[in-house]
Design a protein around this motif. Structure first.
Motif, PDB file in Angstrom:
ATOM      1  N   GLU A   1       0.823  -1.212   0.000  1.00  0.00           N
ATOM      2  CA  GLU A   1       0.000   0.000   0.000  1.00  0.00           C
ATOM      3  C   GLU A   1       0.857   1.262   0.000  1.00  0.00           C
ATOM      4  OE1 GLU A   1      -3.106   0.210  -0.560  1.00  0.00           O
ATOM      5  OE2 GLU A   1      -3.708  -1.878  -0.294  1.00  0.00           O
ATOM      6  N   LEU A   2       1.951   1.248   0.752  1.00  0.00           N
ATOM      7  CA  LEU A   2       2.847   2.411   0.785  1.00  0.00           C
ATOM      8  C   LEU A   2       3.428   2.672  -0.605  1.00  0.00           C
ATOM      9  CD1 LEU A   2       4.231   4.593   2.522  1.00  0.00           C
ATOM     10  CD2 LEU A   2       6.071   2.931   2.934  1.00  0.00           C
ATOM     11  N   ALA A   3       3.820   1.609  -1.295  1.00  0.00           N
ATOM     12  CA  ALA A   3       4.363   1.760  -2.648  1.00  0.00           C
ATOM     13  C   ALA A   3       3.292   2.223  -3.627  1.00  0.00           C
ATOM     14  CB  ALA A   3       4.980   0.440  -3.112  1.00  0.00           C
ATOM     15  N   GLU A   4       2.099   1.639  -3.540  1.00  0.00           N
ATOM     16  CA  GLU A   4       1.032   1.978  -4.486  1.00  0.00           C
ATOM     17  C   GLU A   4       0.486   3.387  -4.295  1.00  0.00           C
ATOM     18  OE1 GLU A   4      -0.763  -2.570  -5.064  1.00  0.00           O
ATOM     19  OE2 GLU A   4      -2.024  -1.004  -4.184  1.00  0.00           O
TER      20      GLU A   4
ATOM     21  N   VAL B   1       9.993   4.774  -4.907  1.00  0.00           N
ATOM     22  CA  VAL B   1       9.826   3.705  -5.881  1.00  0.00           C
ATOM     23  C   VAL B   1      10.265   4.262  -7.237  1.00  0.00           C
ATOM     24  CG1 VAL B   1       8.145   2.254  -7.086  1.00  0.00           C
ATOM     25  CG2 VAL B   1       7.910   2.650  -4.619  1.00  0.00           C
ATOM     26  N   PRO B   2      11.132   3.548  -7.964  1.00  0.00           N
ATOM     27  CA  PRO B   2      11.540   4.046  -9.284  1.00  0.00           C
ATOM     28  C   PRO B   2      10.330   4.318 -10.176  1.00  0.00           C
ATOM     29  CG  PRO B   2      12.889   2.170  -8.624  1.00  0.00           C
ATOM     30  CD  PRO B   2      11.779   2.275  -7.620  1.00  0.00           C
ATOM     31  N   ALA B   3      10.418   5.375 -10.967  1.00  0.00           N
ATOM     32  CA  ALA B   3       9.278   5.828 -11.787  1.00  0.00           C
ATOM     33  C   ALA B   3       8.690   4.712 -12.636  1.00  0.00           C
ATOM     34  CB  ALA B   3       9.705   7.010 -12.656  1.00  0.00           C
ATOM     35  N   GLU B   4       9.549   3.880 -13.212  1.00  0.00           N
ATOM     36  CA  GLU B   4       9.060   2.826 -14.115  1.00  0.00           C
ATOM     37  C   GLU B   4       8.367   1.687 -13.371  1.00  0.00           C
ATOM     38  OE1 GLU B   4      13.320   1.804 -13.049  1.00  0.00           O
ATOM     39  OE2 GLU B   4      12.212   3.623 -13.589  1.00  0.00           O
ATOM     40  N   GLN B   5       8.490   1.641 -12.042  1.00  0.00           N
ATOM     41  CA  GLN B   5       7.864   0.583 -11.244  1.00  0.00           C
ATOM     42  C   GLN B   5       6.627   1.065 -10.492  1.00  0.00           C
ATOM     43  OE1 GLN B   5      10.805  -1.194  -8.658  1.00  0.00           O
ATOM     44  NE2 GLN B   5      12.299  -1.380 -10.304  1.00  0.00           N
TER      45      GLN B   5
END
Length: 198
Positions: free
Chosen positions: A93-96, A133-137
């Motif tokens: 959830e933190l990443a999303e 989080v890297p932009a592409e991920q």
């Protein structure tokens, strides 16, 4: 004083949905007799207070239809991935929702969000050692999350926002207050992420 052992005499299903079910229970009461109680049986959730080295926390602002407006909240979400461990769900959830990864998680607080009518609970973790989080991920946000606003706020300012009535989401209020208390105690009161739920 010994607690009265309330018993569910009968249960009638009322609604079955993707996120929650509703049942009507007949429950024995300590004063004698039985009463009807409608209960929302929810999937429950996880949430994250992410704090950086400058004592700032990440808040998100998103639309909540039930209250007809936007609320400041913590990154959080339902426990809706089968078999997913709770801290893994919190990290997801933190990443999303905030485009962040964390190098360290600790257990901050457990809450029943509104026990007068629902069994919903949320486990809130403290996340530190943050990185982007890297932009592409990054997760592609849709629906209510499509216009989600992400901001960094000093933890003490977040507490002031609570006092001013600007943060009203129960999980955010509880999580931020618990984070401030844990910080003021040198993080000594944090619990391991594997601690069993109450």
């Amino acid at each position: 004083m010994t607690a009265f052992a309330h018993e569910t005499v009968s249960r009638t299903p009322r609604y079955h949905g993707a996120i929650f079910d509703v049942v009507s229970d007949q429950v024995t009461m300590s004063g004698g007799g039985t009463v009807n109680r409608d209960v929302v049986q929810a999937k429950s959730a996880v949430g994250v207070v992410a704090i950086d080295d400058m004592d700032r926390v990440v808040l998100i602002r998103q639309y909540r239809h039930a209250v007809g407006g936007y609320l400041w909240e913590l990154p959080a979400g339902l426990r809706d991935v089968t078999g997913e461990n709770l801290v893994t769900g919190a990290a997801r959830e933190l990443a999303e929702e905030a485009d962040l990864n964390a190098g360290r998680y600790d257990l901050l607080i457990d809450l029943h969000t509104s026990p007068g009518f629902t069994d919903e609970k949320i486990r809130i973790f403290l996340a530190r050692d943050l990185s982007e989080v890297p932009a592409e991920q990054r997760h592609v946000r849709t629906d209510e999350e499509a216009d989600l606003e992400i901001t960094w706020v000093d933890l003490d300012e977040a507490l002031a926002m609570i006092s001013r009535g600007e943060i009203t989401n129960a999980a955010a209020v509880g999580g931020l207050l618990a984070a401030a208390r844990a910080r003021d105690e040198g993080w000594a009161t944090l619990r391991p992420v594997e601690t069993p739920e109450p």
